[in-house]
Write a protein that holds these residues in place. Sequence first.
Motif, PDB file in Angstrom:
ATOM      1  N   ALA A 246       0.824  -1.213   0.000  1.00  0.00           N
ATOM      2  CA  ALA A 246       0.000   0.000   0.000  1.00  0.00           C
ATOM      3  C   ALA A 246       0.851   1.253   0.000  1.00  0.00           C
ATOM      4  N   GLY A 247       2.009   1.191   0.666  1.00  0.00           N
ATOM      5  CA  GLY A 247       2.859   2.373   0.729  1.00  0.00           C
ATOM      6  C   GLY A 247       3.979   2.184   1.729  1.00  0.00           C
ATOM      7  N   PHE A 248       4.650   3.309   2.010  1.00  0.00           N
ATOM      8  CA  PHE A 248       5.837   3.295   2.860  1.00  0.00           C
ATOM      9  C   PHE A 248       5.743   4.405   3.899  1.00  0.00           C
ATOM     10  N   THR A 249       6.403   4.179   5.032  1.00  0.00           N
ATOM     11  CA  THR A 249       6.446   5.183   6.076  1.00  0.00           C
ATOM     12  C   THR A 249       7.772   5.056   6.826  1.00  0.00           C
ATOM     13  N   ILE A 250       8.013   5.984   7.754  1.00  0.00           N
ATOM     14  CA  ILE A 250       9.207   5.939   8.597  1.00  0.00           C
ATOM     15  C   ILE A 250       8.878   5.196   9.889  1.00  0.00           C
ATOM     16  N   ALA A 251       9.820   4.364  10.333  1.00  0.00           N
ATOM     17  CA  ALA A 251       9.684   3.706  11.628  1.00  0.00           C
ATOM     18  C   ALA A 251      10.935   3.945  12.462  1.00  0.00           C
ATOM     19  N   ASN A 252      10.741   4.102  13.759  1.00  0.00           N
ATOM     20  CA  ASN A 252      11.844   4.046  14.710  1.00  0.00           C
ATOM     21  C   ASN A 252      11.692   2.733  15.458  1.00  0.00           C
ATOM     22  N   ASP A 253      12.535   1.761  15.118  1.00  0.00           N
ATOM     23  CA  ASP A 253      12.470   0.443  15.748  1.00  0.00           C
ATOM     24  C   ASP A 253      13.261   0.504  17.054  1.00  0.00           C
ATOM     25  N   LEU A 254      12.643   1.119  18.050  1.00  0.00           N
ATOM     26  CA  LEU A 254      13.317   1.285  19.340  1.00  0.00           C
ATOM     27  C   LEU A 254      13.579  -0.073  19.989  1.00  0.00           C
ATOM     28  N   SER A 255      14.714  -0.156  20.703  1.00  0.00           N
ATOM     29  CA  SER A 255      15.162  -1.426  21.263  1.00  0.00           C
ATOM     30  C   SER A 255      15.770  -1.206  22.639  1.00  0.00           C
ATOM     31  N   GLU A 256      15.544  -2.152  23.534  1.00  0.00           N
ATOM     32  CA  GLU A 256      16.260  -2.201  24.800  1.00  0.00           C
ATOM     33  C   GLU A 256      17.279  -3.325  24.650  1.00  0.00           C
ATOM     34  N   ARG A 257      18.556  -2.979  24.491  1.00  0.00           N
ATOM     35  CA  ARG A 257      19.550  -3.951  24.060  1.00  0.00           C
ATOM     36  C   ARG A 257      19.870  -5.010  25.115  1.00  0.00           C
ATOM     37  N   GLU A 258      19.844  -4.633  26.401  1.00  0.00           N
ATOM     38  CA  GLU A 258      20.086  -5.647  27.422  1.00  0.00           C
ATOM     39  C   GLU A 258      19.004  -6.722  27.368  1.00  0.00           C
ATOM     40  N   TRP A 259      17.756  -6.270  27.247  1.00  0.00           N
ATOM     41  CA  TRP A 259      16.647  -7.217  27.205  1.00  0.00           C
ATOM     42  C   TRP A 259      16.639  -8.002  25.890  1.00  0.00           C
ATOM     43  N   GLN A 260      17.046  -7.347  24.807  1.00  0.00           N
ATOM     44  CA  GLN A 260      17.055  -7.999  23.496  1.00  0.00           C
ATOM     45  C   GLN A 260      18.140  -9.078  23.393  1.00  0.00           C
ATOM     46  N   ILE A 261      19.306  -8.797  23.976  1.00  0.00           N
ATOM     47  CA  ILE A 261      20.473  -9.650  23.727  1.00  0.00           C
ATOM     48  C   ILE A 261      20.930 -10.397  24.970  1.00  0.00           C
ATOM     49  N   GLU A 262      21.112  -9.672  26.076  1.00  0.00           N
ATOM     50  CA  GLU A 262      21.754 -10.283  27.241  1.00  0.00           C
ATOM     51  C   GLU A 262      20.811 -11.148  28.071  1.00  0.00           C
ATOM     52  N   ILE A 263      19.547 -10.753  28.188  1.00  0.00           N
ATOM     53  CA  ILE A 263      18.592 -11.547  28.978  1.00  0.00           C
ATOM     54  C   ILE A 263      17.389 -11.938  28.126  1.00  0.00           C
ATOM     55  N   SER A 264      17.646 -12.144  26.845  1.00  0.00           N
ATOM     56  CA  SER A 264      16.566 -12.413  25.902  1.00  0.00           C
ATOM     57  C   SER A 264      16.036 -13.832  26.005  1.00  0.00           C
ATOM     58  N   GLY A 265      16.876 -14.771  26.450  1.00  0.00           N
ATOM     59  CA  GLY A 265      16.482 -16.172  26.398  1.00  0.00           C
ATOM     60  C   GLY A 265      16.529 -16.730  24.992  1.00  0.00           C
ATOM     61  N   GLY A 266      17.147 -15.974  24.072  1.00  0.00           N
ATOM     62  CA  GLY A 266      17.292 -16.467  22.700  1.00  0.00           C
ATOM     63  C   GLY A 266      16.379 -15.808  21.687  1.00  0.00           C
ATOM     64  N   GLN A 267      15.422 -14.991  22.144  1.00  0.00           N
ATOM     65  CA  GLN A 267      14.505 -14.297  21.234  1.00  0.00           C
ATOM     66  C   GLN A 267      14.645 -12.788  21.447  1.00  0.00           C
ATOM     67  N   TRP A 268      14.523 -12.008  20.366  1.00  0.00           N
ATOM     68  CA  TRP A 268      14.718 -10.567  20.456  1.00  0.00           C
ATOM     69  C   TRP A 268      13.499  -9.800  20.951  1.00  0.00           C
ATOM     70  N   CYS A 269      12.323 -10.411  20.902  1.00  0.00           N
ATOM     71  CA  CYS A 269      11.087  -9.646  21.075  1.00  0.00           C
ATOM     72  C   CYS A 269      10.986  -8.959  22.428  1.00  0.00           C
ATOM     73  N   LYS A 270      11.590  -9.551  23.467  1.00  0.00           N
ATOM     74  CA  LYS A 270      11.512  -8.967  24.808  1.00  0.00           C
ATOM     75  C   LYS A 270      12.073  -7.548  24.830  1.00  0.00           C
ATOM     76  N   GLY A 271      13.132  -7.311  24.050  1.00  0.00           N
ATOM     77  CA  GLY A 271      13.750  -5.995  24.014  1.00  0.00           C
ATOM     78  C   GLY A 271      13.180  -5.065  22.974  1.00  0.00           C
ATOM     79  N   LYS A 272      12.123  -5.490  22.299  1.00  0.00           N
ATOM     80  CA  LYS A 272      11.573  -4.707  21.192  1.00  0.00           C
ATOM     81  C   LYS A 272      10.153  -4.202  21.438  1.00  0.00           C
ATOM     82  N   SER A 273       9.532  -4.632  22.522  1.00  0.00           N
ATOM     83  CA  SER A 273       8.095  -4.405  22.661  1.00  0.00           C
ATOM     84  C   SER A 273       7.706  -3.493  23.805  1.00  0.00           C
ATOM     85  N   GLY A 274       8.604  -2.596  24.214  1.00  0.00           N
ATOM     86  CA  GLY A 274       8.237  -1.606  25.221  1.00  0.00           C
ATOM     87  C   GLY A 274       7.136  -0.682  24.723  1.00  0.00           C
TER      88      GLY A 274
END
Length: 279
Positions: free
Chosen positions: A150-178
């Motif tokens: 349909a079209g395009f827009t701008i996104a800011n894919d904000l991330s919490e890197r400790e939650w995404q990588i260090e305590i993620s349990g192997g999945q990134w979503c924890k650090g991406k869904s604030g």
Amino acid sequence: MRFARRGAAGAEKPVVVVDNTTYDLRPLTADIDGSFLETDVRARVSEAIDSGSLPVVDPEGERFGAPIARPSAIYCVGMNYAAHAAESGSAPPENLVMFMKAPNTIAGPNDEVAIPRNSSKTDWEVELAIVIGKRASYLDGPERSAEHIAGFTIANDLSEREWQIEISGGQWCKGKSGPGFSPLGPWLVTPDEVDAAKLRLRSFVNGEPRQDSSTSDLIFDVDYIVWHLSQFLMLEPGDVIMTGTPEGVALSGRFPYLKAGDVVELDIEGLGAQKQVFA
């Protein structure tokens, strides 16, 4: 055409800008959502403008909401710029990396963002986002993708890197869904107005440059992404796909993570700009 949703959070009004004139879309649709986008919106809007059935409005000063109402899904492509993969400590992926964000993370492009409680590594990521306009499942090839966009827009894919990588349990979503971690907009721009294959995208923190790249540097381009995802899942009208971020984020170690009072600005050529204050 440029679509937007203007007004207070939860009370946004759908509008379209054609030839520098803003029209109220409510005679055609209650909102900019999948059910609206899966119709031939360009033809419908043009016909309505020609018939005089869309009122001209002046939304100057009104808040921009995200240009799409809450989608059924937000899909994200990880490490899709070689230089960003390198600053993340990874080789460029041979296969498309996908993760998801919760749809309730969507926010307006200029809304204040709260750094999550106990966060020490909140990071920014400017990205080109695709909005799906037609259901896509098992597309025959990348050449079929354009008819589903349909079209395009701008996104800011904000991330919490400790939650995404260090305590993620192997999945990134924890650090991406604030809450508020997916500012979108201001505009949903139809594909005829931009060349998604070569758009400059940039980010700034407190006025200092951070990211500066082009979508021509994508490892997996827009058409490939839509086709590839359709082989594994069903893309629905209104769904959002974030296509990846270039180098220049705090994860690189070259810049500090965000703190209260910081101002992040993003822009993509032809799609407008965002500005968020972090609290």
